[in-house]
Write a protein that holds these residues in place. Structure first.
Motif, short mmCIF file in Angstrom:
data_model
loop_
_atom_site.label_atom_id
_atom_site.label_comp_id
_atom_site.label_asym_id
_atom_site.label_seq_id
_atom_site.Cartn_x
_atom_site.Cartn_y
_atom_site.Cartn_z
N GLY A 16 1.05 -1.46 -0.50
CA GLY A 16 -0.08 -0.13 -0.03
C GLY A 16 0.99 1.34 0.09
N LEU A 17 0.19 2.72 -0.22
CA LEU A 17 0.99 4.08 0.02
C LEU A 17 0.62 4.19 1.02
CD1 LEU A 17 -0.55 5.73 -3.41
CD2 LEU A 17 1.71 3.43 -2.54
N PHE A 18 1.22 5.48 1.83
CA PHE A 18 1.21 5.73 3.72
C PHE A 18 1.64 7.25 2.70
CE2 PHE A 18 3.97 8.52 6.55
CZ PHE A 18 3.00 7.79 7.24
N PHE A 19 0.34 7.34 3.72
CA PHE A 19 -0.35 9.23 3.74
C PHE A 19 0.30 9.98 4.44
CE2 PHE A 19 -2.21 7.11 0.32
CZ PHE A 19 -2.85 7.50 -0.82
N PRO A 20 1.12 10.79 4.74
CA PRO A 20 1.76 11.63 6.15
C PRO A 20 0.67 11.83 6.85
CG PRO A 20 3.52 12.14 4.15
CD PRO A 20 1.88 11.18 3.87
N GLU A 21 -0.41 12.69 6.00
CA GLU A 21 -1.63 13.43 6.61
C GLU A 21 -2.64 13.13 6.88
OE1 GLU A 21 -2.65 12.77 1.88
OE2 GLU A 21 -0.79 13.44 3.43
N LEU A 100 -4.87 3.42 -7.22
CA LEU A 100 -3.75 3.26 -6.92
C LEU A 100 -3.82 1.84 -5.90
CD1 LEU A 100 -1.40 6.02 -7.56
CD2 LEU A 100 -2.47 4.17 -8.82
N GLU A 101 -4.09 2.59 -4.67
CA GLU A 101 -4.39 1.22 -3.50
C GLU A 101 -5.04 0.22 -3.98
OE1 GLU A 101 -3.45 3.52 0.56
OE2 GLU A 101 -5.08 4.33 -0.46
N ARG A 102 -5.86 0.81 -3.95
CA ARG A 102 -6.99 -0.27 -4.61
C ARG A 102 -6.06 -1.85 -5.23
NH1 ARG A 102 -11.52 -2.96 -3.77
NH2 ARG A 102 -12.71 -4.68 -4.89
#
Length: 348
Positions: A16-21, A100-102
């Motif tokens: 997956g992706l990391f979203f700092p917010e 993208l995550e999916r």
């Protein structure tokens, strides 16, 4: 339930992706209301640098770390593929997943199902398994039809995977057909179950196209691209996938979009990079031949790959004989240009 120091948990292999917010938001909420949902972890071997590995809950883990709090965790067991499937399955239940995550989580579930199928059949490939057990014709066999709807021939995924020349879109679609069969064989999914989980074959095709053509070859660009408006538009991502015959073109589109965060469509990048013609701007409405050509181009771009193949026969039969040579020359020039671009991409 355990209370762990976030620093004792390895998060490097997480899908997956990391979203700092998002982590910052979790930090505020957890500091105020406590951690309501535990993360899941697995215990590492005695030689590991840290005792735990994260399975699911990256943003909750990061939120606790930012808040200076211990993180509540459940321990799960299983091999690498099983744990990735657990992680992906948990995330696929979320409603806020970006395309993208999916795509990343769908690919993880598909890979885990195929790995489980291999284990059930002593490590044989999916093609070998299909040959031995006679894989479900309903889900694996596809029918090619003529423009009138008459059946031309049936083709299995095994036959498709044996092709020498295979476009990235075809490869992703064939993989989706195989993953669909693996999920049905290993988890006994019905059509209704697959659809309810968003893992029907057509959904698999869309997600695996995005993952195999955009995400996997360009992971180093994903942090810069993940918050772009185009990244949240599945149709725009699939339009980029349509340029996947030349991986360098896909990468160029992503780099252009990252450099132009105000862009709202994939078409802007494709036009700027001369990968598609401009559809016109604020000038006078198109009339006559121009109007019909614009409509033809727009409709062709909306067709699936198989739809475009069927359209080729319609076009060939519809063109006036005296114009056929011009069509042939234009197609030959396009093929030569694509071959040249592929050659450049391979050298790069």
């Amino acid at each position: 339930m355990l209370e762990l120091d976030p620093a004792t948990i390895d998060t490097s292999g997480r899908v997956g992706l990391f979203f700092p917010e998002k982590a910052e938001a979790y930090s505020v909420l957890i500091a105020r209301d406590g951690q309501r949902t535990p993360i899941t972890v697995r215990r590492n071997g005695s030689r590991a640098k840290v005792p735990w590995t994260l399975v699911a809950g990256l943003h909750r883990h990061a939120g606790c770390a930012l808040a200076g709090l211990s993180v509540r965790a459940l321990v799960v067991d299983g091999d690498e593929d099983e744990l990735k499937s657990v992680q992906a399955g948990e995330n696929l239940e979320r409603r806020d997943l970006s395309p993208l995550e999916r795509s990343m989580f769908v690919a993880a579930v598909a890979d885990a199902a195929k790995a489980r199928l291999r284990k059930l059949h002593d490590g044989k490939s999916q093609q070998q398994i299909a040959a031995e057990i006679g894989a479900s014709e309903r889900s694996v066999k596809m029918t090619e039809r003529s423009n009138e709807g008459a059946e031309i021939r049936s083709v299995t995924v095994t036959e498709r995977m044996g092709k020498v020349q295979f476009t990235p879109v075809e490869k992703a679609d064939a993989e989706a057909e195989g993953a669909d069969e693996a999920l049905r064989s290993t988890y006994r999914w019905s059509d209704a179950t697959a659809a309810a989980c968003g893992m029907g074959v057509e959904s698999l095709k869309r997600s695996l196209r995005i993952f195999r053509i955009i995400v996997e070859p360009n992971r180093d660009l994903m942090d810069g691209f993940k918050n772009h408006p185009v990244a949240s538009n599945a149709s725009a991502l699939l339009a980029i996938c349509a340029k996947g015959n030349v991986p360098a073109n896909v990468r160029a589109v992503l780099e252009w979009l990252i450099a132009n965060p105000a862009a709202t469509t994939a078409d802007e990048a494709l036009v700027a990079l001369e990968l598609m013609p401009s559809r016109g701007g604020t000038g006078a409405p198109a009339t006559g031949d121009t109007k019909f050509l614009n409509g033809l181009q727009s409709n062709l771009q909306r067709l699936s790959l198989n739809g475009q193949r069927r359209a080729a026969e319609v076009i060939a039969q519809s063109i006036t004989p005296s114009a056929l040579v011009a069509v042939r020359d234009a197609i030959s020039a396009r093929i030569a240009a694509i071959d040249s671009e592929q050659s450049k991409g391979e050298k790069a």
